[in-house]
Design a protein around this motif. Structure first.
Motif, mmCIF file in Angstrom:
data_model
loop_
_atom_site.group_PDB
_atom_site.id
_atom_site.type_symbol
_atom_site.label_atom_id
_atom_site.label_comp_id
_atom_site.label_asym_id
_atom_site.label_seq_id
_atom_site.Cartn_x
_atom_site.Cartn_y
_atom_site.Cartn_z
ATOM 1 N N LEU A 222 49.605 62.051 63.595
ATOM 2 C CA LEU A 222 48.771 63.211 63.910
ATOM 3 C C LEU A 222 48.547 63.351 65.406
ATOM 4 N N ALA A 223 48.339 62.237 66.089
ATOM 5 C CA ALA A 223 48.193 62.287 67.546
ATOM 6 C C ALA A 223 49.445 62.883 68.177
ATOM 7 N N ASP A 224 50.594 62.486 67.681
ATOM 8 C CA ASP A 224 51.861 63.019 68.185
ATOM 9 C C ASP A 224 51.982 64.515 67.904
ATOM 10 N N ALA B 177 56.412 54.722 69.246
ATOM 11 C CA ALA B 177 57.846 54.991 69.092
ATOM 12 C C ALA B 177 58.302 54.700 67.669
ATOM 13 N N ARG B 178 57.825 53.628 67.100
ATOM 14 C CA ARG B 178 58.201 53.286 65.723
ATOM 15 C C ARG B 178 57.651 54.318 64.746
ATOM 16 N N LEU C 189 47.110 53.777 59.982
ATOM 17 C CA LEU C 189 47.413 53.786 61.415
ATOM 18 C C LEU C 189 48.616 54.671 61.696
ATOM 19 N N TRP C 190 49.645 54.580 60.843
ATOM 20 C CA TRP C 190 50.822 55.438 61.013
ATOM 21 C C TRP C 190 50.419 56.904 60.975
ATOM 22 N N SER C 191 49.554 57.268 60.043
ATOM 23 C CA SER C 191 49.116 58.661 59.957
ATOM 24 C C SER C 191 48.374 59.094 61.214
ATOM 25 N N ARG D 202 58.535 58.956 61.181
ATOM 26 C CA ARG D 202 58.210 60.368 60.927
ATOM 27 C C ARG D 202 59.477 61.213 60.901
ATOM 28 N N ALA D 203 60.425 60.925 61.795
ATOM 29 C CA ALA D 203 61.682 61.670 61.826
ATOM 30 C C ALA D 203 62.462 61.459 60.522
#
Length: 107
Positions: free
Chosen positions: A74-76, A3-4, A68-70, A9-10
């Motif tokens: 990408l998974a999203d 969620a974070r 990790l954020w990337s 990303r938004a």
């Protein structure tokens, strides 16, 4: 964490829309990730004494989190349930290692 990562990303998507008239594609996000992995590789070399620098531990932690954020982003992008995929993959790896005749801790 997912969620974070989505929330950040938004924020980036809004900035990209403002700057470029469109959001980055998953391919562009992946290219950014590759750059981050390169930065991470240099920091790992620093931990090995090859590329020393000030603030190495903080920089390493930051770059690991950035990578990790990337991965989460990408998974999203591709609709991958990363938590479920991680569990399946760890189960597969554990089964493989046990098949080699070794008993490994599961923690």
């Amino acid at each position: 964490m997912q969620a974070r990562a989505r929330a950040v990303r938004a924020q980036y998507a809004a900035l990209e829309q403002e700057r470029y008239g469109r959001e980055w594609t998953p391919e562009e996000i992946m290219l950014g990730f590759l750059g981050d992995v390169g930065d991470l590789a240099k920091l790992v070399q620093g931990k090995a004494g090859v590329r020393p620098r000030a603030g190495l531990d903080d920089a390493l932690a930051h770059e690991l989190a950035d990578c990790l954020w990337s991965v989460l982003t990408l998974a999203d992008c591709y609709g991958v349930d990363l938590a479920a995929a991680f569990d399946r993959t760890m189960d597969d790896l554990t089964a493989h290692l046990e098949g080699l005749g070794h008993a490994w801790p599961t923690d």
